[in-house]
Design a protein around this motif. Structure first.
Motif, PDB file in Angstrom:
ATOM      1  N   LYS A  84      -4.741  20.499  -0.918  1.00 57.10           N
ATOM      2  CA  LYS A  84      -5.799  21.099  -0.107  1.00 57.10           C
ATOM      3  C   LYS A  84      -6.858  20.079   0.283  1.00 57.10           C
ATOM      4  CE  LYS A  84      -9.401  24.661  -0.435  1.00 57.10           C
ATOM      5  NZ  LYS A  84      -9.938  25.774  -1.289  1.00 57.10           N
ATOM      6  N   GLU A  85      -7.278  19.243  -0.663  1.00 56.28           N
ATOM      7  CA  GLU A  85      -8.343  18.277  -0.398  1.00 56.28           C
ATOM      8  C   GLU A  85      -7.897  17.161   0.538  1.00 56.28           C
ATOM      9  OE1 GLU A  85     -11.331  18.972  -1.431  1.00 56.28           O
ATOM     10  OE2 GLU A  85     -10.533  20.744  -2.452  1.00 56.28           O
ATOM     11  N   LEU A  86      -6.591  17.059   0.783  1.00 49.58           N
ATOM     12  CA  LEU A  86      -6.074  16.003   1.665  1.00 49.58           C
ATOM     13  C   LEU A  86      -5.861  16.484   3.098  1.00 49.58           C
ATOM     14  CD1 LEU A  86      -3.431  14.212  -0.605  1.00 49.58           C
ATOM     15  CD2 LEU A  86      -5.714  13.410   0.030  1.00 49.58           C
ATOM     16  N   LYS A  87      -6.202  17.716   3.389  1.00 50.09           N
ATOM     17  CA  LYS A  87      -6.007  18.220   4.752  1.00 50.09           C
ATOM     18  C   LYS A  87      -6.695  17.304   5.755  1.00 50.09           C
ATOM     19  CE  LYS A  87      -8.356  21.720   6.428  1.00 50.09           C
ATOM     20  NZ  LYS A  87      -8.887  23.082   6.669  1.00 50.09           N
ATOM     21  N   ASN A  88      -5.918  16.839   6.747  1.00 51.90           N
ATOM     22  CA  ASN A  88      -6.416  15.965   7.818  1.00 51.90           C
ATOM     23  C   ASN A  88      -6.937  14.618   7.328  1.00 51.90           C
ATOM     24  OD1 ASN A  88      -5.841  17.861   9.856  1.00 51.90           O
ATOM     25  ND2 ASN A  88      -7.765  18.933   9.464  1.00 51.90           N
ATOM     26  N   THR A  89      -6.453  14.196   6.149  1.00 50.72           N
ATOM     27  CA  THR A  89      -6.839  12.877   5.654  1.00 50.72           C
ATOM     28  C   THR A  89      -5.718  12.339   4.756  1.00 50.72           C
ATOM     29  OG1 THR A  89      -8.609  11.610   4.586  1.00 50.72           O
ATOM     30  CG2 THR A  89      -8.069  13.741   3.618  1.00 50.72           C
ATOM     31  N   LYS A  90      -5.973  11.262   4.060  1.00 51.43           N
ATOM     32  CA  LYS A  90      -4.968  10.690   3.162  1.00 51.43           C
ATOM     33  C   LYS A  90      -5.664  10.000   2.005  1.00 51.43           C
ATOM     34  CE  LYS A  90      -4.592   6.313   5.696  1.00 51.43           C
ATOM     35  NZ  LYS A  90      -3.689   5.372   6.410  1.00 51.43           N
ATOM     36  N   THR A  91      -4.885   9.657   0.990  1.00 49.06           N
ATOM     37  CA  THR A  91      -5.413   8.944  -0.160  1.00 49.06           C
ATOM     38  C   THR A  91      -4.425   7.863  -0.566  1.00 49.06           C
ATOM     39  OG1 THR A  91      -6.335   9.215  -2.388  1.00 49.06           O
ATOM     40  CG2 THR A  91      -4.354  10.468  -1.887  1.00 49.06           C
ATOM     41  N   GLU A  92      -4.934   6.786  -1.151  1.00 49.83           N
ATOM     42  CA  GLU A  92      -4.048   5.733  -1.648  1.00 49.83           C
ATOM     43  C   GLU A  92      -3.582   6.059  -3.057  1.00 49.83           C
ATOM     44  OE1 GLU A  92      -4.976   1.626  -1.230  1.00 49.83           O
ATOM     45  OE2 GLU A  92      -5.975   1.903   0.709  1.00 49.83           O
ATOM     46  N   LEU A  93      -2.319   5.750  -3.308  1.00 43.48           N
ATOM     47  CA  LEU A  93      -1.707   5.976  -4.618  1.00 43.48           C
ATOM     48  C   LEU A  93      -1.325   4.629  -5.234  1.00 43.48           C
ATOM     49  CD1 LEU A  93       0.697   8.966  -3.812  1.00 43.48           C
ATOM     50  CD2 LEU A  93      -1.644   9.066  -4.679  1.00 43.48           C
ATOM     51  N   PRO A  94      -1.056   4.597  -6.530  1.00 45.63           N
ATOM     52  CA  PRO A  94      -0.599   3.343  -7.155  1.00 45.63           C
ATOM     53  C   PRO A  94       0.686   2.831  -6.503  1.00 45.63           C
ATOM     54  CG  PRO A  94      -1.202   4.964  -8.822  1.00 45.63           C
ATOM     55  CD  PRO A  94      -1.216   5.685  -7.512  1.00 45.63           C
ATOM     56  N   LEU A  95       0.855   1.523  -6.480  1.00 43.97           N
ATOM     57  CA  LEU A  95       2.052   0.925  -5.872  1.00 43.97           C
ATOM     58  C   LEU A  95       3.320   1.335  -6.605  1.00 43.97           C
ATOM     59  CD1 LEU A  95       0.833  -2.714  -5.100  1.00 43.97           C
ATOM     60  CD2 LEU A  95       0.750  -0.695  -3.643  1.00 43.97           C
ATOM     61  N   THR A  96       3.172   1.794  -7.839  1.00 42.03           N
ATOM     62  CA  THR A  96       4.333   2.173  -8.654  1.00 42.03           C
ATOM     63  C   THR A  96       4.669   3.656  -8.528  1.00 42.03           C
ATOM     64  OG1 THR A  96       2.845   2.503 -10.530  1.00 42.03           O
ATOM     65  CG2 THR A  96       3.916   0.349 -10.339  1.00 42.03           C
ATOM     66  N   THR A  97       4.061   4.347  -7.578  1.00 40.82           N
ATOM     67  CA  THR A  97       4.270   5.788  -7.427  1.00 40.82           C
ATOM     68  C   THR A  97       5.750   6.155  -7.376  1.00 40.82           C
ATOM     69  OG1 THR A  97       2.163   6.116  -6.293  1.00 40.82           O
ATOM     70  CG2 THR A  97       3.873   7.762  -5.894  1.00 40.82           C
ATOM     71  N   LYS A 119       0.846  -1.186   0.000  1.00 34.89           N
ATOM     72  CA  LYS A 119       0.000   0.000   0.000  1.00 34.89           C
ATOM     73  C   LYS A 119       0.886   1.243   0.000  1.00 34.89           C
ATOM     74  CE  LYS A 119      -3.624   0.018   2.668  1.00 34.89           C
ATOM     75  NZ  LYS A 119      -4.489   0.138   3.876  1.00 34.89           N
ATOM     76  N   VAL A 120       0.484   2.235  -0.779  1.00 31.71           N
ATOM     77  CA  VAL A 120       1.162   3.535  -0.791  1.00 31.71           C
ATOM     78  C   VAL A 120       0.117   4.604  -0.483  1.00 31.71           C
ATOM     79  CG1 VAL A 120       2.497   5.196  -2.124  1.00 31.71           C
ATOM     80  CG2 VAL A 120       2.841   2.740  -2.494  1.00 31.71           C
ATOM     81  N   SER A 121       0.390   5.440   0.508  1.00 34.70           N
ATOM     82  CA  SER A 121      -0.559   6.476   0.907  1.00 34.70           C
ATOM     83  C   SER A 121       0.118   7.843   0.901  1.00 34.70           C
ATOM     84  CB  SER A 121      -1.108   6.209   2.312  1.00 34.70           C
ATOM     85  OG  SER A 121      -1.744   4.953   2.373  1.00 34.70           O
ATOM     86  N   LEU A 122      -0.635   8.844   0.505  1.00 37.78           N
ATOM     87  CA  LEU A 122      -0.178  10.227   0.584  1.00 37.78           C
ATOM     88  C   LEU A 122      -1.091  10.962   1.548  1.00 37.78           C
ATOM     89  CD1 LEU A 122       1.765  12.421  -0.600  1.00 37.78           C
ATOM     90  CD2 LEU A 122      -0.094  12.984  -2.199  1.00 37.78           C
ATOM     91  N   THR A 123      -0.506  11.556   2.582  1.00 36.71           N
ATOM     92  CA  THR A 123      -1.301  12.322   3.523  1.00 36.71           C
ATOM     93  C   THR A 123      -1.327  13.796   3.110  1.00 36.71           C
ATOM     94  OG1 THR A 123       0.434  13.105   5.046  1.00 36.71           O
ATOM     95  CG2 THR A 123      -0.337  10.824   5.323  1.00 36.71           C
ATOM     96  N   GLY A 124      -2.297  14.498   3.652  1.00 35.24           N
ATOM     97  CA  GLY A 124      -2.244  15.948   3.588  1.00 35.24           C
ATOM     98  C   GLY A 124      -1.523  16.455   4.818  1.00 35.24           C
ATOM     99  N   VAL A 125      -1.693  17.732   5.115  1.00 30.87           N
ATOM    100  CA  VAL A 125      -1.106  18.312   6.322  1.00 30.87           C
ATOM    101  C   VAL A 125      -2.134  18.202   7.442  1.00 30.87           C
ATOM    102  CG1 VAL A 125      -0.124  20.394   7.358  1.00 30.87           C
ATOM    103  CG2 VAL A 125       0.227  19.921   4.922  1.00 30.87           C
ATOM    104  N   TRP A 126      -1.697  17.734   8.609  1.00 27.01           N
ATOM    105  CA  TRP A 126      -2.593  17.681   9.761  1.00 27.01           C
ATOM    106  C   TRP A 126      -2.676  19.074  10.391  1.00 27.01           C
ATOM    107  CZ3 TRP A 126      -4.220  13.426   8.171  1.00 27.01           C
ATOM    108  CH2 TRP A 126      -3.474  12.258   8.046  1.00 27.01           C
ATOM    109  N   THR A 127      -3.905  19.530  10.644  1.00 26.28           N
ATOM    110  CA  THR A 127      -4.093  20.772  11.398  1.00 26.28           C
ATOM    111  C   THR A 127      -4.739  20.487  12.751  1.00 26.28           C
ATOM    112  OG1 THR A 127      -6.272  21.194  10.411  1.00 26.28           O
ATOM    113  CG2 THR A 127      -4.343  22.119   9.283  1.00 26.28           C
ATOM    114  N   LYS A 128      -4.955  19.209  13.036  1.00 25.03           N
ATOM    115  CA  LYS A 128      -5.496  18.772  14.321  1.00 25.03           C
ATOM    116  C   LYS A 128      -4.978  17.370  14.580  1.00 25.03           C
ATOM    117  CE  LYS A 128      -9.724  16.902  12.249  1.00 25.03           C
ATOM    118  NZ  LYS A 128     -11.213  16.933  12.248  1.00 25.03           N
ATOM    119  N   GLN A 129      -5.151  16.875  15.792  1.00 22.24           N
ATOM    120  CA  GLN A 129      -4.693  15.525  16.094  1.00 22.24           C
ATOM    121  C   GLN A 129      -5.566  14.501  15.363  1.00 22.24           C
ATOM    122  OE1 GLN A 129      -6.591  17.303  17.974  1.00 22.24           O
ATOM    123  NE2 GLN A 129      -7.805  16.131  19.445  1.00 22.24           N
ATOM    124  N   ILE A 130      -4.934  13.427  14.899  1.00 25.13           N
ATOM    125  CA  ILE A 130      -5.609  12.392  14.118  1.00 25.13           C
ATOM    126  C   ILE A 130      -5.339  11.037  14.757  1.00 25.13           C
ATOM    127  CG2 ILE A 130      -5.767  11.267  11.865  1.00 25.13           C
ATOM    128  CD1 ILE A 130      -6.725  14.095  11.702  1.00 25.13           C
TER     129      ILE A 130
END
Length: 255
Positions: A99-112, A59-70
């Protein structure tokens, strides 16, 4: 007073020279015989995270920036390798708004970024390979906006302890334009980012039991209010770190 200690292994390698303008560090984290629950505190960075099983990226994940505890949960016997990026990398490495990743994350392709071909068994070799690949690409960019380059260099060096007006005057970029850039790219204002950096720089002091302001806070009450606003907890509760709840405070002891 005794609390349960989570059985984890953690190491971190900090970057140097040119690439340090884009990447703060690489980290490796392994859980042991049971699932671990943590809270992540805002630090002013975003991460590319590889989850690895049996020497393979699953699994490959990209987070946004946290502005609160997660709150997060890491499965047992799991290895994670992360690249901790500075905000300028959103534009010049990933070439996108986060911007849309703030306080969350998304999965990216394994070949990223082609990292799946690197040595996953040797942390230092893996990070060396990433550094060389990214540095080559960044050094061969036709143009990096010098205002943005200087903006983030100043912010990270000063750990947020600088006024918006002073930054504007130093890089010849209006505060209104800087805030528009921050809100459109990351989803928050420059002032919010400065507060996050300033709070994060206090964590090491807090972990060592220094529960008083050291980073340009007006007074003790302001320090407590700002820390609680960003982390969701008071400096005292962060220091106690019951059951190793706060991952950054747990790993401070490991580095």
């Amino acid at each position: 007073m005794s609390f349960e200690k989570k059985q984890v292994n953690y190491q971190e390698i900090h970057t140097k020279e040119f690439i340090s303008n884009f990447i703060k560090s690489f980290w490796e984290f392994e859980t042991c015989e049971k699932e671990c629950d943590f809270e992540i505190l805002p630090d002013g960075f975003f991460d590319l995270i590889f989850e690895i099983k049996n020497g393979q990226i699953i699994k490959v994940s990209l987070t946004g920036v946290w502005t609160k505890q997660i709150k997060i949960s890491i499965p047992e016997n799991t290895k994670l390798i992360g690249v901790r990026f500075k905000l300028i990398s959103a534009e010049y490495v990933f070439k996108q708004s986060i911007k849309e990743l703030k306080n969350t994350k998304t999965e990216l392709p394994l070949t990223t970024l082609g990292f799946q071909s690197f040595d996953l068994y040797n942390f230092e070799k893996f990070t060396d390979s990433i550094t060389k690949k990214l540095q080559y690409g960044l050094e061969n960019l036709k143009e990096i906006d010098n205002r943005k380059f200087e903006l983030f260099k100043i912010l990270y060096e000063q750990k947020g302890k600088i006024s918006v007006q002073e930054i504007s005057e130093r890089i010849f970029w209006s505060s209104r334009q800087i805030n528009r850039y921050f809100n459109s790219r990351f989803g928050f204002s420059l002032k919010t980012f400065c507060n996050i950096l300033k709070c994060h720089s206090s964590l090491k002091h807090i972990a060592n039991g220094k529960l008083f302001p050291e980073n340009d806070y007006y007074d003790q009450a302001h320090f407590i209010k700002q820390v609680k606003q960003i982390t969701g907890s008071t400096p005292t509760n962060l220091y106690l770190n019951k059951n190793d709840r706060f991952l950054q405070l747990t790993t401070i002891e490991a580095t």
